[in-house]
Write a protein that holds these residues in place. Sequence first.
Motif, PDB file in Angstrom:
ATOM      1  N   LYS A 178      -7.008  -8.735   5.567  1.00  0.00           N
ATOM      2  CA  LYS A 178      -5.939  -9.110   5.519  1.00  0.00           C
ATOM      3  C   LYS A 178      -5.470  -8.558   4.187  1.00  0.00           C
ATOM      4  O   LYS A 178      -5.792  -9.151   2.978  1.00  0.00           O
ATOM      5  CB  LYS A 178      -5.634 -10.446   5.933  1.00  0.00           C
ATOM      6  N   VAL A 179      -4.385  -7.980   4.012  1.00  0.00           N
ATOM      7  CA  VAL A 179      -3.736  -7.758   2.884  1.00  0.00           C
ATOM      8  C   VAL A 179      -2.164  -8.314   2.650  1.00  0.00           C
ATOM      9  O   VAL A 179      -1.484  -8.074   3.580  1.00  0.00           O
ATOM     10  CB  VAL A 179      -3.342  -6.129   2.379  1.00  0.00           C
ATOM     11  N   THR A 180      -1.815  -9.147   1.870  1.00  0.00           N
ATOM     12  CA  THR A 180      -0.702 -10.008   1.854  1.00  0.00           C
ATOM     13  C   THR A 180      -0.088  -9.879   0.447  1.00  0.00           C
ATOM     14  O   THR A 180      -0.803  -9.446  -0.574  1.00  0.00           O
ATOM     15  CB  THR A 180      -0.812 -11.320   2.277  1.00  0.00           C
ATOM     16  N   GLU A 181       1.055  -9.961   0.364  1.00  0.00           N
ATOM     17  CA  GLU A 181       1.757  -9.981  -1.156  1.00  0.00           C
ATOM     18  C   GLU A 181       1.640 -11.561  -1.646  1.00  0.00           C
ATOM     19  O   GLU A 181       1.629 -12.500  -0.933  1.00  0.00           O
ATOM     20  CB  GLU A 181       3.273  -9.810  -0.766  1.00  0.00           C
ATOM     21  N   LYS A 182       1.599 -11.655  -2.897  1.00  0.00           N
ATOM     22  CA  LYS A 182       1.544 -12.736  -3.695  1.00  0.00           C
ATOM     23  C   LYS A 182       2.783 -13.595  -3.107  1.00  0.00           C
ATOM     24  O   LYS A 182       3.888 -12.958  -3.146  1.00  0.00           O
ATOM     25  CB  LYS A 182       1.504 -12.498  -5.092  1.00  0.00           C
ATOM     26  N   GLY A 183       2.602 -14.899  -2.963  1.00  0.00           N
ATOM     27  CA  GLY A 183       3.654 -15.921  -2.489  1.00  0.00           C
ATOM     28  C   GLY A 183       3.717 -15.999  -0.966  1.00  0.00           C
ATOM     29  O   GLY A 183       4.254 -16.930  -0.599  1.00  0.00           O
ATOM     30  N   LYS A 184       3.145 -15.136  -0.210  1.00  0.00           N
ATOM     31  CA  LYS A 184       3.280 -15.256   1.123  1.00  0.00           C
ATOM     32  C   LYS A 184       2.122 -16.300   1.822  1.00  0.00           C
ATOM     33  O   LYS A 184       1.106 -16.349   1.008  1.00  0.00           O
ATOM     34  CB  LYS A 184       2.870 -13.939   1.828  1.00  0.00           C
ATOM     35  N   ASP A 185       2.528 -16.891   2.882  1.00  0.00           N
ATOM     36  CA  ASP A 185       1.408 -17.629   3.623  1.00  0.00           C
ATOM     37  C   ASP A 185       0.462 -16.895   4.557  1.00  0.00           C
ATOM     38  O   ASP A 185       0.949 -15.731   5.104  1.00  0.00           O
ATOM     39  CB  ASP A 185       2.190 -18.732   4.421  1.00  0.00           C
ATOM     40  N   VAL A 186      -0.600 -16.933   4.698  1.00  0.00           N
ATOM     41  CA  VAL A 186      -1.779 -16.582   5.476  1.00  0.00           C
ATOM     42  C   VAL A 186      -2.562 -17.469   6.401  1.00  0.00           C
ATOM     43  O   VAL A 186      -2.768 -18.619   5.991  1.00  0.00           O
ATOM     44  CB  VAL A 186      -2.759 -15.367   4.758  1.00  0.00           C
ATOM     45  N   GLU A 187      -2.886 -17.070   7.654  1.00  0.00           N
ATOM     46  CA  GLU A 187      -3.362 -17.875   8.485  1.00  0.00           C
ATOM     47  C   GLU A 187      -4.982 -17.087   8.747  1.00  0.00           C
ATOM     48  O   GLU A 187      -4.776 -15.987   9.366  1.00  0.00           O
ATOM     49  CB  GLU A 187      -2.852 -18.156   9.771  1.00  0.00           C
TER      50      GLU A 187
END
Lengths: 113, 120
Positions: free
Chosen positions: B11-20
Amino acid sequence: DAKTTQPTSMDCAEGRAANLPCNHSTISGNEYVYWYRQIHSQGPQYIIHGLKNNETNEMASLIITEDRKSSTLILPHATLRDTAVYYCIVRGYAYNQGGKLIFGQGTELSVKP
Amino acid sequence: GAGVSQSPSNKVTEKGKDVELRCDPISGHTALYWYRQSLGQGLEFLIYFQGNSAPDKSGLPSDRFSAERTGGSVSTLTIQRTQQEDSAVYLCASSLNSISPPGRKLYEQYFGPGTRLTVT
């Protein structure tokens, strides 16, 4: 849980026995010695555990000293696939903690052809 | 039989986003654990479930981290407002009931392959 001390790294020739030592001098009477290993990019894998008697299963043997302050994991005929980080963990049961694993740095075993 | 499964694997996500992050334990295993492994760090415990309750949350690093387990099976680890230091491999493990009558007994934990989280 008691702290364990393991060498940072070890080498072993393929087909020879790999003997991985672990010191756990502050282990208490109801704590077990567990061994896990982690092959690169995989989750840890349970190997063996013991309380005070020596144990053997299809993967390895575990030798625990009489005073229980140290132990040795033995892989009798190491193969290249045994190259991994080996973790020695002293584990006791605490109410409402369910026996969580506290990992140290482990020993990086390199099996060489 | 089937082992512990985790999704997504990456999982690659941007800073500040939520992940599950999701964990499916071995069928019949009532105890479930979350750990994480950061680059250069060892494996660290996050949270332990027995059934649907979490008696030990002592390893959660901040209140941005939460986890739940429903139906005594699947568990979800949620990280809110992700930070770069959250980048790590998140590992789930399950075991048989950690309390074995009449006394207490420890069971070995079986780990999933992990979810590699990268926060950019």
